[in-house]
Design a protein around this motif. Structure first.
Motif, PDB file in Angstrom:
ATOM      1  N   ASN A 200       0.818  -1.154   0.005  1.00  0.00           N
ATOM      2  CA  ASN A 200       0.010   0.071  -0.091  1.00  0.00           C
ATOM      3  C   ASN A 200       0.933   1.182  -0.080  1.00  0.00           C
ATOM      4  OD1 ASN A 200      -2.622  -0.625  -0.381  1.00  0.00           O
ATOM      5  ND2 ASN A 200      -3.429   0.148   1.613  1.00  0.00           N
ATOM      6  N   ALA A 201       2.281   1.242  -0.326  1.00  0.00           N
ATOM      7  CA  ALA A 201       3.058   2.195  -0.075  1.00  0.00           C
ATOM      8  C   ALA A 201       2.695   3.189  -1.385  1.00  0.00           C
ATOM      9  CB  ALA A 201       4.596   2.141   0.122  1.00  0.00           C
ATOM     10  N   GLY A 202       2.261   2.506  -2.684  1.00  0.00           N
ATOM     11  CA  GLY A 202       1.782   3.184  -3.657  1.00  0.00           C
ATOM     12  C   GLY A 202       3.054   2.926  -5.029  1.00  0.00           C
ATOM     13  N   LYS A 203       3.431   1.718  -4.809  1.00  0.00           N
ATOM     14  CA  LYS A 203       4.230   1.209  -5.822  1.00  0.00           C
ATOM     15  C   LYS A 203       3.844   0.932  -7.248  1.00  0.00           C
ATOM     16  CE  LYS A 203       5.305  -2.481  -3.476  1.00  0.00           C
ATOM     17  NZ  LYS A 203       4.632  -2.140  -2.427  1.00  0.00           N
ATOM     18  N   SER A 204       2.523   0.470  -7.100  1.00  0.00           N
ATOM     19  CA  SER A 204       1.752   0.140  -8.418  1.00  0.00           C
ATOM     20  C   SER A 204       1.377   1.638  -8.913  1.00  0.00           C
ATOM     21  CB  SER A 204       0.454  -0.555  -8.337  1.00  0.00           C
ATOM     22  OG  SER A 204       0.869  -1.558  -7.489  1.00  0.00           O
ATOM     23  N   THR A 205       1.160   2.520  -8.268  1.00  0.00           N
ATOM     24  CA  THR A 205       0.711   3.696  -8.706  1.00  0.00           C
ATOM     25  C   THR A 205       1.655   4.467  -9.236  1.00  0.00           C
ATOM     26  OG1 THR A 205      -0.800   3.891  -6.679  1.00  0.00           O
ATOM     27  CG2 THR A 205      -0.607   5.997  -7.927  1.00  0.00           C
ATOM     28  N   ASN A 310       6.496   8.703  -0.372  1.00  0.00           N
ATOM     29  CA  ASN A 310       5.477   9.023  -1.321  1.00  0.00           C
ATOM     30  C   ASN A 310       4.193   9.561  -0.559  1.00  0.00           C
ATOM     31  OD1 ASN A 310       4.000   8.819  -3.788  1.00  0.00           O
ATOM     32  ND2 ASN A 310       3.115   6.825  -3.095  1.00  0.00           N
ATOM     33  N   LYS A 311       3.049   9.997  -1.141  1.00  0.00           N
ATOM     34  CA  LYS A 311       1.802  10.540  -0.785  1.00  0.00           C
ATOM     35  C   LYS A 311       2.340  11.919   0.317  1.00  0.00           C
ATOM     36  CE  LYS A 311       0.018   5.961  -0.263  1.00  0.00           C
ATOM     37  NZ  LYS A 311      -0.972   4.910   0.250  1.00  0.00           N
ATOM     38  N   ASP A 313       1.426  14.624  -0.764  1.00  0.00           N
ATOM     39  CA  ASP A 313       0.054  15.235  -0.963  1.00  0.00           C
ATOM     40  C   ASP A 313      -0.823  15.180   0.287  1.00  0.00           C
ATOM     41  OD1 ASP A 313      -2.372  13.379  -2.027  1.00  0.00           O
ATOM     42  OD2 ASP A 313      -0.225  12.733  -2.254  1.00  0.00           O
ATOM     43  N   SER A 335       4.751  12.564  -4.949  1.00  0.00           N
ATOM     44  CA  SER A 335       2.981  12.214  -4.846  1.00  0.00           C
ATOM     45  C   SER A 335       2.882  11.511  -6.004  1.00  0.00           C
ATOM     46  CB  SER A 335       2.218  13.183  -4.625  1.00  0.00           C
ATOM     47  OG  SER A 335       0.782  12.876  -5.002  1.00  0.00           O
ATOM     48  N   ALA A 336       2.835  10.000  -6.040  1.00  0.00           N
ATOM     49  CA  ALA A 336       2.550   9.319  -7.078  1.00  0.00           C
ATOM     50  C   ALA A 336       1.228   9.424  -7.832  1.00  0.00           C
ATOM     51  CB  ALA A 336       2.694   7.700  -6.787  1.00  0.00           C
ATOM     52  N   LEU A 337       0.260   9.999  -6.792  1.00  0.00           N
ATOM     53  CA  LEU A 337      -1.098  10.359  -7.077  1.00  0.00           C
ATOM     54  C   LEU A 337      -1.311  11.672  -7.921  1.00  0.00           C
ATOM     55  CD1 LEU A 337      -3.789   8.796  -6.563  1.00  0.00           C
ATOM     56  CD2 LEU A 337      -4.231  10.402  -4.893  1.00  0.00           C
TER      57      LEU A 337
HETATM   58  P1  GDP Z   1       1.303  -0.719  -3.687  1.00  0.00           P
HETATM   59  O1  GDP Z   1       0.625  -1.899  -2.941  1.00  0.00           O
HETATM   60  O2  GDP Z   1       2.441  -0.407  -3.051  1.00  0.00           O
HETATM   61  O3  GDP Z   1       1.377  -1.144  -5.009  1.00  0.00           O
HETATM   62  O4  GDP Z   1       0.000   0.404  -3.308  1.00  0.00           O
HETATM   63  P2  GDP Z   1      -0.948   1.029  -4.795  1.00  0.00           P
HETATM   64  O5  GDP Z   1       0.111   1.816  -5.590  1.00  0.00           O
HETATM   65  O6  GDP Z   1      -1.891  -0.017  -4.902  1.00  0.00           O
HETATM   66  O7  GDP Z   1      -1.615   2.315  -3.621  1.00  0.00           O
HETATM   67  C1  GDP Z   1      -2.257   2.025  -2.596  1.00  0.00           C
HETATM   68  C2  GDP Z   1      -3.118   3.349  -2.473  1.00  0.00           C
HETATM   69  O8  GDP Z   1      -2.663   4.406  -1.996  1.00  0.00           O
HETATM   70  C3  GDP Z   1      -4.121   3.328  -3.501  1.00  0.00           C
HETATM   71  O9  GDP Z   1      -5.556   3.783  -3.114  1.00  0.00           O
HETATM   72  C4  GDP Z   1      -3.457   4.591  -4.088  1.00  0.00           C
HETATM   73  O10 GDP Z   1      -4.422   5.336  -4.969  1.00  0.00           O
HETATM   74  C5  GDP Z   1      -2.824   5.403  -2.823  1.00  0.00           C
HETATM   75  N1  GDP Z   1      -1.894   6.205  -3.346  1.00  0.00           N
HETATM   76  C6  GDP Z   1      -0.798   5.728  -3.916  1.00  0.00           C
HETATM   77  N2  GDP Z   1       0.021   6.859  -3.989  1.00  0.00           N
HETATM   78  C7  GDP Z   1      -0.586   8.045  -3.540  1.00  0.00           C
HETATM   79  C8  GDP Z   1      -0.195   9.416  -3.256  1.00  0.00           C
HETATM   80  O11 GDP Z   1       1.100   9.858  -3.708  1.00  0.00           O
HETATM   81  N3  GDP Z   1      -0.956  10.022  -2.579  1.00  0.00           N
HETATM   82  C9  GDP Z   1      -2.062   9.755  -2.000  1.00  0.00           C
HETATM   83  N4  GDP Z   1      -2.980  10.354  -1.544  1.00  0.00           N
HETATM   84  N5  GDP Z   1      -2.473   8.328  -2.349  1.00  0.00           N
HETATM   85  C10 GDP Z   1      -1.790   7.431  -2.969  1.00  0.00           C
END
Ligand code: GDP
Length: 365
Positions: A200-205, A310-311, A313, A335-337
């Motif tokens: 959930n750290a945001g790797k896929s994003t 990450n995140k 924002d 912010s990957a988002l």
């Molecule tokens: P992974 O398990 O590391 O691959 O995580 P995901 O990419 O699936 O991201 C997990 C959640 O965090 C998702 O709901 C994303 O939309 C959210 N997310 C990822 N990057 C960011 C960011 O930079 N900012 C915010 N607010 N949410 C993010």
């Protein structure tokens, strides 16, 4: 339950609830207890058993999940104590369930090795727990088949052991295949950058943002099960391969650690590790440590690392976070988002790659 490290019990239970949700269960409540030592029969004390039992009745609970690994005996005793059709399971069984579901839904995308090790881990988990199933059947049969259960357990164990042997062989051949594949891929000397980090750290994003690839991203644990690789092209013409790896979580069951190591083999062959941290998480520091611990176990200390916070924002005081990142070395805030900091990120990757040597194997045709 008791936790072995500083990770707060409540956070761990929250993560367990998230896992349960991922498995498709609806969580109605959670509770915990601090005991000097767990009750050998039921893990929790008798008062707690009674308390859970009344909650089971009140909410028509079907499943009770324990955060720590229970012995086969404790599982049996708890199921007996709760009565009816209540299913008792532990974190390990729940994670195996999720792996199984995921493997089924993402069949096409998944690596064959993943399915195999899930099956393997499941069987190895089942082996000592077989007794339970058979004594249960004996009870249902009113004791008429007494003794038969024991014979059947032996037969079942033999079958399981044979299947485990077959799976281990298959897994070995799949791993050989993937290694050959990796060597082929490396015949083009493009550096490989691996994304690692807590789930959930945001790797896929991040991967999506950088490459437009449609990697599954969900606000759930284990959204990324299969390692996915994408090519990132920079405006200056240079490029690198970005690989998304499985997310790490706290308290990974021992049977899965070995399995993870197999899929994480790719990490050891990358030119750069990018550690993605959800800096907005209240326990960011602990998650960061948990990932570093796993990386230390993987013996990848010689590979250069870049940390990404990450995140940004989402944090209340982004300026403070950015100052802290500057104070430490090799950290990029993004912010990957929203896309903030992504250019800086790519530049940092390029800088790091300049310093690092592409692994020698990378040039082997
Ligand atoms: P992974 O398990 O590391 O691959 O995580 P995901 O990419 O699936 O991201 C997990 C959640 O965090 C998702 O709901 C994303 O939309 C959210 N997310 C990822 N990057 C960011 C960011 O930079 N900012 C915010 N607010 N949410 C993010």
């Amino acid at each position: 339950g008791e936790t072995s490290d500083s990770f707060a019990i409540e956070e761990s239970l929250k993560e367990l609830a998230q896992l349960a949700d991922t498995a498709g269960l609806m969580v109605v409540g959670s509770t915990y207890q601090k005991l000097a030592s767990p009750n050998p029969r039921t893990y929790i004390g008798s008062g707690k058993v009674a308390e859970i039992k009344s909650a089971i009745r009140a909410f028509e609970v079907e499943t009770v999940i324990f955060d720590d690994e229970l012995s086969p005996g404790q599982l049996r005793n708890l199921e007996k104590a709760f009565g009816g059709d209540v299913r008792v399971c532990d974190r390990t069984a729940l994670i195996l369930d999720i792996f199984n579901q995921r493997a089924a839904t993402h069949e096409a995308a998944l690596q064959a090795s993943l399915r195999l090790f899930v099956a393997l881990a499941q069987m190895e988990y089942q082996l000592p727990r077989l007794t339970k199933m058979w004594t249960h059947l004996e009870r249902q049969a009113g004791g008429k088949v007494k003794g038969m259960g024991e014979k059947q357990i032996e037969v079942d164990k033999r079958i399981l052991r044979t299947q485990i042997g077959v799976l281990k062989k298959e897994l070995e051949s799949v791993r050989k295949h993937r290694k050959q594949y990796r060597n082929r891929r490396f015949s083009v000397p493009v550096p490989v950058v691996s994304l690692v980090g807590y789930t959930n750290a945001g790797k896929s994003t991040l991967l999506n943002q950088l490459t437009g690839a449609n990697v599954l991203s969900e606000d759930r644990l284990f959204a990324t099960l299969d390692p996915t690789t994408r090519r990132v092209q920079m405006k200056n013409g240079s490029e690198f391969l970005l690989t998304d790896t499985v997310g790490f979580i706290q308290k990974l069951p021992t049977t899965l650690v070995a399995a993870f190591r197999a899929t994480l083999e790719e990490i050891s062959e990358s030119s750069l590790l990018v550690h993605v941290v959800d800096i907005s998480h209240p326990l960011a520091e602990q998650q960061l440590d948990a990932v570093e611990k796993v990386l230390a176990e993987l013996d990848v200390s010689e590979i250069p690392k870049l940390m990404v916070w990450n995140k940004v924002d989402k944090v209340t005081d982004p300026e403070k976070i950015k100052l802290e990142a500057e104070r430490r070395d090799d950290i990029v805030c993004i912010s990957a988002l929203t896309g903030e900091g992504l250019l800086e990120f790519c530049n940092a990757v390029q800088e790091k790659l300049k310093d690092s040597m592409v692994p020698v194997e990378a040039f082997v045709p």
